[in-house]
Scaffold this motif. Structure first.
Motif, short mmCIF file in Angstrom:
data_model
loop_
_atom_site.label_atom_id
_atom_site.label_comp_id
_atom_site.label_asym_id
_atom_site.label_seq_id
_atom_site.Cartn_x
_atom_site.Cartn_y
_atom_site.Cartn_z
N THR A 114 1.10 -1.09 0.32
CA THR A 114 -0.31 -0.08 -0.13
C THR A 114 1.40 1.17 -0.14
OG1 THR A 114 -1.86 0.46 1.01
CG2 THR A 114 -0.36 0.32 2.53
N PHE A 115 0.56 1.91 -0.59
CA PHE A 115 0.76 3.33 -0.28
C PHE A 115 0.73 4.37 0.34
CE2 PHE A 115 3.57 4.05 -4.43
CZ PHE A 115 3.17 3.01 -5.05
N VAL A 116 1.41 4.86 0.64
CA VAL A 116 1.21 6.36 1.91
C VAL A 116 1.26 7.09 2.02
CG1 VAL A 116 2.40 6.14 4.53
CG2 VAL A 116 1.87 4.12 3.91
N CYS A 123 -6.23 1.15 -1.28
CA CYS A 123 -5.03 0.85 -2.40
C CYS A 123 -5.06 0.07 -3.24
CB CYS A 123 -3.87 2.22 -1.46
SG CYS A 123 -2.52 2.76 -2.02
N ILE A 124 -4.80 0.39 -4.81
CA ILE A 124 -3.75 -1.46 -5.23
C ILE A 124 -3.10 -1.08 -6.00
CG2 ILE A 124 -6.77 -1.52 -6.38
CD1 ILE A 124 -5.86 -0.01 -8.65
N ASP A 125 -2.24 -0.38 -5.23
CA ASP A 125 -0.96 -0.07 -5.58
C ASP A 125 -0.49 -0.42 -6.96
OD1 ASP A 125 -0.48 -0.49 -2.30
OD2 ASP A 125 0.31 -3.09 -2.89
N CYS A 126 -1.39 1.17 -7.53
CA CYS A 126 -0.75 1.24 -8.50
C CYS A 126 0.40 2.22 -9.01
CB CYS A 126 -2.06 1.99 -8.97
SG CYS A 126 -2.18 3.24 -8.98
N ALA A 127 0.60 2.84 -8.20
CA ALA A 127 1.46 3.87 -8.02
C ALA A 127 1.97 5.06 -8.59
CB ALA A 127 3.07 3.00 -8.44
N LEU A 128 0.62 5.32 -9.51
CA LEU A 128 0.79 6.74 -10.32
C LEU A 128 0.54 7.88 -9.58
CD1 LEU A 128 -2.61 5.24 -12.39
CD2 LEU A 128 -0.59 5.96 -13.40
N CYS A 129 0.36 7.82 -8.32
CA CYS A 129 0.02 9.00 -7.22
C CYS A 129 1.80 9.57 -7.09
CB CYS A 129 -1.25 8.95 -6.32
SG CYS A 129 0.28 7.35 -4.94
N VAL A 132 -4.57 11.63 3.27
CA VAL A 132 -4.59 10.18 3.60
C VAL A 132 -4.92 9.67 2.58
CG1 VAL A 132 -3.62 10.38 6.77
CG2 VAL A 132 -6.00 10.19 5.50
N ILE A 133 -4.65 8.12 2.80
CA ILE A 133 -4.96 6.91 1.45
C ILE A 133 -5.54 5.78 2.37
CG2 ILE A 133 -3.76 5.52 -0.13
CD1 ILE A 133 -1.39 7.17 -0.88
N SER A 134 -6.55 5.60 1.83
CA SER A 134 -6.64 3.93 2.71
C SER A 134 -5.75 3.16 2.43
CB SER A 134 -8.28 3.86 2.95
OG SER A 134 -8.58 2.90 2.65
N VAL A 182 -5.11 12.21 -9.69
CA VAL A 182 -4.84 10.25 -10.75
C VAL A 182 -5.43 8.93 -10.34
CG1 VAL A 182 -2.53 11.65 -11.86
CG2 VAL A 182 -2.13 10.36 -9.63
N CYS A 183 -5.43 9.12 -9.31
CA CYS A 183 -6.03 7.62 -8.10
C CYS A 183 -7.46 7.18 -9.00
CB CYS A 183 -5.88 7.52 -7.04
SG CYS A 183 -6.44 7.02 -6.07
N PRO A 184 -6.53 6.39 -9.62
CA PRO A 184 -8.14 4.84 -9.70
C PRO A 184 -9.34 4.78 -9.32
CG PRO A 184 -5.95 3.85 -9.93
CD PRO A 184 -5.34 5.07 -9.16
N VAL A 185 -8.97 4.62 -7.93
CA VAL A 185 -9.89 4.09 -7.38
C VAL A 185 -10.33 4.74 -5.89
CG1 VAL A 185 -8.90 1.84 -7.31
CG2 VAL A 185 -8.14 3.12 -5.19
N ASP A 186 -10.07 6.57 -6.37
CA ASP A 186 -10.10 7.89 -5.57
C ASP A 186 -10.25 7.42 -3.93
OD1 ASP A 186 -10.81 9.04 -8.00
OD2 ASP A 186 -12.84 8.97 -7.57
N CYS A 187 -9.05 6.42 -3.32
CA CYS A 187 -8.91 6.44 -1.93
C CYS A 187 -7.84 7.39 -1.35
CB CYS A 187 -7.89 4.91 -2.09
SG CYS A 187 -6.41 5.19 -2.17
N PHE A 188 -7.95 8.92 -1.84
CA PHE A 188 -7.79 9.62 -0.74
C PHE A 188 -8.53 10.21 0.00
CE2 PHE A 188 -4.41 9.68 -3.82
CZ PHE A 188 -2.88 9.70 -3.18
#
Ligand code: SF4
Ligand code: F3S
Length: 106
Positions: free
Chosen positions: A1-3, A39-45, A33-35, A19-25
């Motif tokens: 997960t990203f932090v 988070c699907i670990d896409c690393a885009l953010c 923060v990121i949930s 850029v978050c494809p799952v809108d988890c901010f």
């Protein structure tokens, strides 16, 4: 997960949320923060953040380990944010300053 870690505090540039494809901010008064549950670990953010505040959990430095728990905890309390908005007014002034962990507002 990203932090999201310390450099975000009092800056909140919000380029990351676009850029978050799952809108988890999730957004607090002066930090995001990121949930970890979403988070699907896409690393885009990570490369979008002008102050490099976002990193993989395993890369979080020793002095910022508490941010892992903070992201998990605050993501359950703060509202979702999925659209970029203006950064905080003094963002430029704060973006190089450390430590600023004590300035995190809940
Ligand atoms: Fe969103 Fe991907 Fe960043 Fe996770 S790594 S917060 S899914 S953009
Ligand atoms: Fe914070 Fe960087 Fe996003 S400053 S709001 S993590 S772009």
């Amino acid at each position: 997960t990203f932090v999201v870690t310390e450099p975000c505090i009092k800056c909140k540039y919000t380029d990351c949320v676009e850029v978050c494809p799952v809108d988890c901010f999730y957004e607090g008064p002066n930090f995001l923060v990121i949930s970890p549950e979403e988070c699907i670990d896409c690393a885009l953010c990570a490369p979008e953040c002008p102050v490099d505040a976002i990193m993989e959990e395993e890369d979080v430095p020793a002095d910022q380990q508490d941010f892992i728990q903070l992201n998990a905890e605050l993501a359950q309390q703060w509202p979702n944010i999925a659209t970029k908005k203006p950064s905080l007014p003094d963002a430029k002034q704060w973006d190089m300053i450390t430590p600023k962990k004590h300035l995190l507002e809940r």
